[in-house]
Design a protein around this motif. Structure first.
Motif, PDB file in Angstrom:
ATOM      1  N   LEU A  66       0.865  -1.178   0.000  1.00  0.00           N
ATOM      2  CA  LEU A  66       0.000   0.000   0.000  1.00  0.00           C
ATOM      3  C   LEU A  66       0.900   1.225   0.000  1.00  0.00           C
ATOM      4  N   ILE A 360      -8.520  -0.230   3.741  1.00  0.00           N
ATOM      5  CA  ILE A 360      -7.376  -0.985   4.250  1.00  0.00           C
ATOM      6  C   ILE A 360      -7.801  -1.891   5.400  1.00  0.00           C
ATOM      7  N   TRP A 380       2.526  -0.990   4.403  1.00  0.00           N
ATOM      8  CA  TRP A 380       1.979   0.368   4.264  1.00  0.00           C
ATOM      9  C   TRP A 380       3.098   1.362   4.494  1.00  0.00           C
TER      10      TRP A 380
END
Length: 477
Positions: A66, A360, A380
């Motif tokens: 991400l 998410i 992330w």
């Protein structure tokens, strides 16, 4: 009657029947050659992309990255600094006043991880998160730091993290790209961030564009082959070639490319063209099916925030990431940004978090529900963080000396914080994790000794971590 065919300086009598017999046999050999070439190409691709065992038992089999482009502010999201709150407005050591976060922090989950109120949905997954609060890199400039985050280097063109992963593990689905980059930026190095550099072109990422408008799947629909009438000719509405005609066209193009390649050994452009044509042919059937989210339940779509504002765009990316994981794709990168808030921090950062928080959190929960989180590593982060000081309290500058990324699933400790910045959040002081250490740890979770995952180029063994990198074994479950 016999016709005389002239060849060189001699005359040979050949009947029309003999000529037709020879020609028809020739067509058969041409067809055989085409099939053999296609099979050879398939075997060649297969040898490059076939699933392979890593150096040791992996904790993760695949990665979802991400990527929050622009540098998310760690002191406003995952790195709680009470001292920064106390010293708000006081002169800092860097010429501008300390700037406290505009948002409240609270402990979440059984682990008690401190997280900002900007992530109310993700906070419910706190016990799955492994916060890396001691991150640092070499450059405070976007382009250089972004390239280093993806490739380990900011000065030279190097293979991306996704390309190294595909090179090491291969793919589990030959009809889909093993490495997919959704909505990558054209800035900060552009395609170099998902390229294969000196690795074979089969390992480069494939760019996907996913929109959050009425045109959201238009480009994907164009991959579908058109209906063909009984005479084998495409109808007037859809001008695309039928599958048999397209296969014949690709075989001809492939034979020309291989002829060129035989005269121009190891040309990555030609190799890439051959592989991309073949992959594109196979993708025409696989991609539209995988990207068709209409078969998902209304409940699932709602959990990801699909067809809702402001979550539709990134929610659709996260849902597709889960579907790609199920289909055997090895590395999926999702792009979002920009998080580059030099000004308008309160509004812009709030918007970024509102767009990504719910999708998410649902991705983590959905993978866990399907028993996929345990061997899927979610990453992330952005290229760096932001400064804990601000000239006007409404924006933060670049900070590469200390920032936060996080991992989930894939063999890492959940509900765990590793490393720390100083009392104000400016510089990493404990559990320091350079970008090379970050890469080494990711490769370790995938089952690789980062010093042994190499490719010989330019007279030496090249690797993602250059000549550095240490595995953060403390974060491994």
């Amino acid at each position: 009657m016999k016709r005389k065919l002239f060849c060189s300086n001699q005359i040979s009598a050949v009947s029309r029947r003999d000529a037709l017999k020879s020609l028809s046999a020739g067509f058969g050999f041409l067809a055989f050659a085409g099939l053999a070439s296609a099979q050879a190409a398939e075997e060649r691709n297969g040898s490059l992309l076939a699933p392979r065992a890593p150096h040791f038992e992996p904790r993760a089999k695949r990665v979802i990255f991400l990527c929050m482009r622009g540098g998310p502010s760690h002191v406003d999201t995952f790195d709680y600094k009470p001292r920064l709150q106390q010293d708000h407005g006081k002169p800092s050591h860097y010429g501008t006043p300390w700037c406290a976060s505009h948002w409240k922090f609270q402990q979440h989950g059984k682990s008690g991880l401190w997280m900002s109120e900007l992530f109310p949905h993700l906070a419910k997954q706190a016990d799955e998160l492994c916060l890396l609060r001691g991150m640092h890199c070499d450059q405070p400039a976007h382009a250089q730091a972004y390239l280093q985050m993806h490739t380990g280097h900011f000065q030279f063109v190097r293979p991306s993290m996704g390309a190294w992963t595909l090179y090491g593990l291969g793919t589990e689905n030959q009809n889909l790209p093993g490495f997919i980059s959704i909505n990558p930026t054209s800035a900060n190095g552009g395609s170099k961030n998902y390229g294969s550099a000196f690795l074979p072109a089969a390992y480069q990422g494939t760019k996907f564009t996913v929109a959050d408008s009425s045109a959201r799947n238009r480009r994907i629909d164009q991959l579908r082959r058109g209906e063909v009438n009984p005479y084998g000719i495409n109808n007037a509405v859809n001008k695309q070639l039928s599958k048999p005609l397209q296969r014949a066209q690709l075989d001809l193009i492939a034979s020309l490319n291989r002829d060129k390649l035989s005269r121009d050994k190891h040309n990555p452009i030609i190799e890439g063209a051959i592989e991309n044509f073949e992959l594109g042919f196979r993708m025409q059937e696989a991609v539209p099916e995988v990207m068709d989210v209409s078969k998902e339940t209304k409940e699932t779509l709602a959990l990801y925030g699909v067809n809702e504002d402001p979550t539709d765009g990134f929610g659709r990316q996260c849902l597709l990431a889960r579907r790609f994981v199920e289909a055997g794709v090895r590395f999926i990168e999702l792009g979002h940004g920009t998080w580059d808030q030099h000004s308008n921090l309160q509004t812009a950062l709030s918007d970024n978090c509102a767009e990504t928080d719910k999708p998410i959190a649902c991705l983590i929960a959905d993978l866990k529900r399907r028993d996929l989180l345990k061997d899927t590593l979610i990453i992330w982060g952005g290229e760096f963080g932001r400064t804990p000081y601000s000239p006007d309290g409404n924006g933060r500058d670049h900070n590469h000396k200390g920032y936060t990324t996080w991992l989930a699933g894939g063999g890492v400790k959940g509900g765990f914080a590793y490393g720390a910045t100083d009392d104000h959040g400016y510089e990493a002081v404990e559990g320091k994790m350079h970008i090379h250490d970050w890469h080494a740890t990711i490769l370790h979770l995938l089952g690789f000794d980062h010093e042994r995952l190499t490719y010989r180029y330019g007279g030496r063994e090249m690797r993602l971590t250059e000549v550095a990198g240490s595995v953060a074994k403390a974060i491994i479950a």
